[in-house]
Write a protein that holds these residues in place. Structure first.
Motif, PDB file in Angstrom:
ATOM      1  N   TRP A  90      -1.973  17.197  -8.077  1.00  0.00           N
ATOM      2  CA  TRP A  90      -1.336  16.261  -7.148  1.00  0.00           C
ATOM      3  C   TRP A  90      -0.374  15.396  -7.949  1.00  0.00           C
ATOM      4  O   TRP A  90      -0.771  14.781  -8.939  1.00  0.00           O
ATOM      5  CB  TRP A  90      -2.387  15.385  -6.480  1.00  0.00           C
ATOM      6  N   SER A  91       0.888  15.315  -7.527  1.00  0.00           N
ATOM      7  CA  SER A  91       1.893  14.535  -8.249  1.00  0.00           C
ATOM      8  C   SER A  91       2.514  13.503  -7.319  1.00  0.00           C
ATOM      9  O   SER A  91       2.781  13.800  -6.152  1.00  0.00           O
ATOM     10  CB  SER A  91       2.983  15.451  -8.805  1.00  0.00           C
ATOM     11  N   GLY A  92       2.740  12.319  -7.858  1.00  0.00           N
ATOM     12  CA  GLY A  92       3.345  11.271  -7.050  1.00  0.00           C
ATOM     13  C   GLY A  92       3.316   9.943  -7.753  1.00  0.00           C
ATOM     14  O   GLY A  92       3.648   9.850  -8.932  1.00  0.00           O
ATOM     15  N   LEU A  93       2.897   8.929  -7.012  1.00  0.00           N
ATOM     16  CA  LEU A  93       2.873   7.566  -7.520  1.00  0.00           C
ATOM     17  C   LEU A  93       1.480   6.983  -7.333  1.00  0.00           C
ATOM     18  O   LEU A  93       0.804   7.281  -6.350  1.00  0.00           O
ATOM     19  CB  LEU A  93       3.854   6.684  -6.739  1.00  0.00           C
ATOM     20  N   ARG A  94       1.091   6.126  -8.262  1.00  0.00           N
ATOM     21  CA  ARG A  94      -0.177   5.418  -8.091  1.00  0.00           C
ATOM     22  C   ARG A  94      -0.005   4.415  -6.947  1.00  0.00           C
ATOM     23  O   ARG A  94       0.942   3.613  -6.947  1.00  0.00           O
ATOM     24  CB  ARG A  94      -0.554   4.684  -9.374  1.00  0.00           C
ATOM     25  N   LEU A  95      -0.904   4.454  -5.991  1.00  0.00           N
ATOM     26  CA  LEU A  95      -0.821   3.539  -4.862  1.00  0.00           C
ATOM     27  C   LEU A  95      -0.870   2.087  -5.337  1.00  0.00           C
ATOM     28  O   LEU A  95      -0.174   1.231  -4.798  1.00  0.00           O
ATOM     29  CB  LEU A  95      -1.931   3.835  -3.852  1.00  0.00           C
ATOM     30  N   VAL A  96      -1.647   1.813  -6.375  1.00  0.00           N
ATOM     31  CA  VAL A  96      -1.751   0.448  -6.888  1.00  0.00           C
ATOM     32  C   VAL A  96      -0.388  -0.071  -7.329  1.00  0.00           C
ATOM     33  O   VAL A  96      -0.088  -1.259  -7.159  1.00  0.00           O
ATOM     34  CB  VAL A  96      -2.799   0.336  -8.024  1.00  0.00           C
ATOM     35  N   ASP A  97       0.466   0.775  -7.875  1.00  0.00           N
ATOM     36  CA  ASP A  97       1.787   0.325  -8.316  1.00  0.00           C
ATOM     37  C   ASP A  97       2.647  -0.094  -7.128  1.00  0.00           C
ATOM     38  O   ASP A  97       3.366  -1.091  -7.193  1.00  0.00           O
ATOM     39  CB  ASP A  97       2.482   1.416  -9.129  1.00  0.00           C
ATOM     40  N   LEU A  98       2.585   0.662  -6.038  1.00  0.00           N
ATOM     41  CA  LEU A  98       3.334   0.299  -4.833  1.00  0.00           C
ATOM     42  C   LEU A  98       2.794  -1.005  -4.239  1.00  0.00           C
ATOM     43  O   LEU A  98       3.569  -1.878  -3.838  1.00  0.00           O
ATOM     44  CB  LEU A  98       3.262   1.418  -3.802  1.00  0.00           C
ATOM     45  N   LEU A  99       1.474  -1.131  -4.206  1.00  0.00           N
ATOM     46  CA  LEU A  99       0.873  -2.347  -3.662  1.00  0.00           C
ATOM     47  C   LEU A  99       1.194  -3.561  -4.531  1.00  0.00           C
ATOM     48  O   LEU A  99       1.458  -4.653  -4.017  1.00  0.00           O
ATOM     49  CB  LEU A  99      -0.635  -2.171  -3.506  1.00  0.00           C
ATOM     50  N   THR A 100       1.213  -3.381  -5.833  1.00  0.00           N
ATOM     51  CA  THR A 100       1.559  -4.476  -6.742  1.00  0.00           C
ATOM     52  C   THR A 100       3.008  -4.904  -6.535  1.00  0.00           C
ATOM     53  O   THR A 100       3.310  -6.103  -6.530  1.00  0.00           O
ATOM     54  CB  THR A 100       1.310  -4.047  -8.203  1.00  0.00           C
ATOM     55  N   THR A 101       3.896  -3.944  -6.342  1.00  0.00           N
ATOM     56  CA  THR A 101       5.304  -4.262  -6.081  1.00  0.00           C
ATOM     57  C   THR A 101       5.449  -5.083  -4.803  1.00  0.00           C
ATOM     58  O   THR A 101       6.250  -6.024  -4.746  1.00  0.00           O
ATOM     59  CB  THR A 101       6.137  -2.966  -5.977  1.00  0.00           C
ATOM     60  N   ALA A 102       4.657  -4.757  -3.792  1.00  0.00           N
ATOM     61  CA  ALA A 102       4.706  -5.501  -2.527  1.00  0.00           C
ATOM     62  C   ALA A 102       4.038  -6.869  -2.645  1.00  0.00           C
ATOM     63  O   ALA A 102       4.352  -7.779  -1.871  1.00  0.00           O
ATOM     64  CB  ALA A 102       4.042  -4.686  -1.414  1.00  0.00           C
ATOM     65  N   GLY A 103       3.117  -7.018  -3.584  1.00  0.00           N
ATOM     66  CA  GLY A 103       2.427  -8.303  -3.766  1.00  0.00           C
ATOM     67  C   GLY A 103       1.321  -8.517  -2.754  1.00  0.00           C
ATOM     68  O   GLY A 103       1.501  -9.235  -1.776  1.00  0.00           O
ATOM     69  N   VAL A 104       0.184  -7.914  -2.977  1.00  0.00           N
ATOM     70  CA  VAL A 104      -0.949  -8.038  -2.060  1.00  0.00           C
ATOM     71  C   VAL A 104      -1.482  -9.467  -2.091  1.00  0.00           C
ATOM     72  O   VAL A 104      -1.739 -10.026  -3.160  1.00  0.00           O
ATOM     73  CB  VAL A 104      -2.059  -7.031  -2.427  1.00  0.00           C
ATOM     74  N   ARG A 105      -1.652 -10.044  -0.924  1.00  0.00           N
ATOM     75  CA  ARG A 105      -2.155 -11.420  -0.815  1.00  0.00           C
ATOM     76  C   ARG A 105      -3.670 -11.467  -1.083  1.00  0.00           C
ATOM     77  O   ARG A 105      -4.387 -10.510  -0.783  1.00  0.00           O
ATOM     78  CB  ARG A 105      -1.840 -11.985   0.564  1.00  0.00           C
ATOM     79  N   PRO A 106      -4.162 -12.582  -1.595  1.00  0.00           N
ATOM     80  CA  PRO A 106      -5.585 -12.696  -1.957  1.00  0.00           C
ATOM     81  C   PRO A 106      -6.553 -12.456  -0.797  1.00  0.00           C
ATOM     82  O   PRO A 106      -7.685 -12.035  -1.018  1.00  0.00           O
ATOM     83  CB  PRO A 106      -5.709 -14.125  -2.488  1.00  0.00           C
ATOM     84  N   SER A 107      -6.152 -12.734   0.424  1.00  0.00           N
ATOM     85  CA  SER A 107      -7.068 -12.565   1.562  1.00  0.00           C
ATOM     86  C   SER A 107      -7.256 -11.100   1.970  1.00  0.00           C
ATOM     87  O   SER A 107      -8.165 -10.775   2.726  1.00  0.00           O
ATOM     88  CB  SER A 107      -6.562 -13.358   2.767  1.00  0.00           C
ATOM     89  N   ALA A 108      -6.429 -10.193   1.465  1.00  0.00           N
ATOM     90  CA  ALA A 108      -6.499  -8.776   1.848  1.00  0.00           C
ATOM     91  C   ALA A 108      -7.707  -8.092   1.216  1.00  0.00           C
ATOM     92  O   ALA A 108      -8.061  -8.371   0.074  1.00  0.00           O
ATOM     93  CB  ALA A 108      -5.220  -8.065   1.426  1.00  0.00           C
TER      94      ALA A 108
END
Length: 178
Positions: A90-108
């Motif tokens: 499976w090739s692609g992107l780590r989901l954590v990297d996309l979420l970090t770029t978006a800036g996940v809020r502490p309440s999520a």
């Protein structure tokens, strides 16, 4: 009738198919007719409890591809010895990297995936931020085929295939189980 079995002609055949050929990889769908998503107009949105909502066309995500994982996926309906299981690259992107770029809020604490076929599924944020959870664009060194969720799907290690959403179009970061 007897349960389906993975059949191999020899021990050499087992090792030759350590990675399941894409055309032999199991397919399960809830749809009478699966969607066909136009990669030229497809967009992935990341929204919800994030600092910066994001939208990516496929080419932008392809340019960011940085990871590949050999991993096994299994259907929740697979019988012992059944054939609803396969291993792919499976090739692609780590989901954590996309979420970090978006800036996940502490309440999520949950991440929901929406798909072109109307399917939705959610996983805990802790699983979504596992570095092995991927937004997949390629399977076995080739673009995803439609039956495997083209142009993009999620791969969630350690969970049955139903959590690895196909034809993903949206990632919604939320508070509370969906």
């Amino acid at each position: 009738s007897a349960p389906a079995r993975l059949l191999f002609a020899s021990v050499q055949d087992i090792f030759a198919k350590e990675v399941t050929p894409t055309d032999e990889f199991y397919v399960v769908t809830k749809n009478v007719i699966d969607p066909t998503v136009d990669p030229a107009t497809w967009r992935l949105t990341i929204d919800g409890l994030v600092d910066t909502p994001l939208t990516f066309p496929l080419a932008d995500l392809q340019a960011k591809m940085q990871t590949e994982e050999y991993a096994t996926m299994e259907c929740v309906s697979n019988a012992v010895g059944g054939n609803l299981i396969g291993t792919a690259k499976w090739s692609g992107l780590r989901l954590v990297d996309l979420l970090t770029t978006a800036g996940v809020r502490p309440s999520a604490d949950w991440v929901e995936f929406t798909c072109a076929d109307g399917y939705t599924v959610a996983i805990p944020l802790v699983k979504a931020t596992d570095p092995a959870t991927l937004l997949v664009l390629e399977m076995n060194d080739a673009p995803l085929l439609n039956q495997h969720g083209a142009p993009a799907r999620i791969f969630v290690p350690g969970k049955y295939g139903m959590c690895s959403a196909k034809w993903v179009t949206g990632i919604l970061v939320v508070q509370g189980e969906v």
